[in-house]
Design an enzyme around this catalytic site. Sequence first.
Site, PDB file in Angstrom:
ATOM      1  N   LYS A 137      12.173 -50.077  -0.190  1.00  0.00           N
ATOM      2  CA  LYS A 137      11.221 -49.048   0.612  1.00  0.00           C
ATOM      3  C   LYS A 137      10.188 -48.419  -0.238  1.00  0.00           C
ATOM      4  CE  LYS A 137      14.222 -47.269   4.425  1.00  0.00           C
ATOM      5  NZ  LYS A 137      14.740 -46.317   5.117  1.00  0.00           N
ATOM      6  N   LYS A 168      19.422 -62.326  10.929  1.00  0.00           N
ATOM      7  CA  LYS A 168      20.146 -61.325  11.775  1.00  0.00           C
ATOM      8  C   LYS A 168      19.031 -60.925  12.670  1.00  0.00           C
ATOM      9  CE  LYS A 168      21.760 -57.173  11.214  1.00  0.00           C
ATOM     10  NZ  LYS A 168      22.447 -55.786  10.385  1.00  0.00           N
ATOM     11  N   LYS A 178      15.995 -54.724  14.398  1.00  0.00           N
ATOM     12  CA  LYS A 178      15.239 -53.784  15.225  1.00  0.00           C
ATOM     13  C   LYS A 178      13.507 -53.793  14.683  1.00  0.00           C
ATOM     14  CE  LYS A 178      16.983 -49.408  13.981  1.00  0.00           C
ATOM     15  NZ  LYS A 178      17.516 -48.145  14.174  1.00  0.00           N
TER      16      LYS A 178
END
Length: 334
Positions: free
Chosen positions: A115, A197, A200
């Site tokens: 991040k 995978k 979102k």
Amino acid sequence: MLNGRKSLFSGMQATGTLTLGNYLGALNNWVTLADEYECFYSVVDMHSITVRQDPATLRKRSRELLTLYIAAGLDPEKNCIYYQSHVSAHAELAWILNCFTYMGELNRMTQFKDKSAKHADNINAGLFTYPVLMASDILLFQTDVVPVGIDQMQHLELARNIAERFNNIYGEVFTMPQAYVGKVGAKIQSLQDPSKKMSKSDENENASIYLTDSPDTVIRKFKRAVTDSEACIRYSDEQPGIKNLINIYSVCTKKTPEEVVKEFEGKGYGDFKMAVGETVASILKPIQEKQADLLKNKDYIDGIIKANGEKANYFATKTLRKVQRKVGFPDRIR
Ligand code: TRP
């Protein structure tokens, strides 16, 4: 343990829209857990602000997420679905646990490294101590089990280390949380790259089916799903795209993959994709309708938010007071 039952905690961020993968792989399997566990599902808005958010959007999305969980089948009378920011004990415990967490431990967190690379212009202290807030979420509810994906395992491990450290100094204050290993949900892969995978946060919108997608969008995305040139519907690792579609169809219709293969014997990919698309659309439709109803029903949802916030606050404060006493804060005068 809470109320004589094992407790379960999970947090979810309102950034990004839940996908079919979240639903078939997780949410759908959680519906019956409330019979066995004292369940807490927190919309972790305090975690979300570690990355800049537009205030109005965050508020709107938080409410949408909360209602989506209910629409997807989690009964808000049995599951404590609440906003993290409504329970100040999260922040208070996080401060205390910060004092029991080492810089070196936080430096090792791979999500922090990822991040901070992604948000190089805003590497704030909150982003760094994010896992401590997460440990507080979990430990406040004397949580026995945490349903988490592999990407959160390192954070859960840290929460266990902090709990153990604290308990070694002060006695048995925190329950030692474990990853929830229940019935494994279906693993749903990306429609555009079946080796990944379904996520979102995928940048390619066609890769994921969002729970909010309209029937037309769902069908269009399935039509575009990446397959292969075998022109044969088989359940094999050599055809990962088709395998993923079979898995999706299989969970949605509760048929085994073998039965699905049989059903589509001799049929083309086009027909199969259409069938999967229509089935998924028909599963999402009632969820979307229920969510739309709930969003319109302001008083009902506000009532849930208030009642569940109070319930979460009750249990969280109980743990917090114990911790405050242990570390030597003066008793409150009542
Ligand atoms: N960090 C988690 C995520 O991004 C969300 C989260 C916050 C969480 N607190 C939690 C998950 C406690 C499980 C338990 O997915």
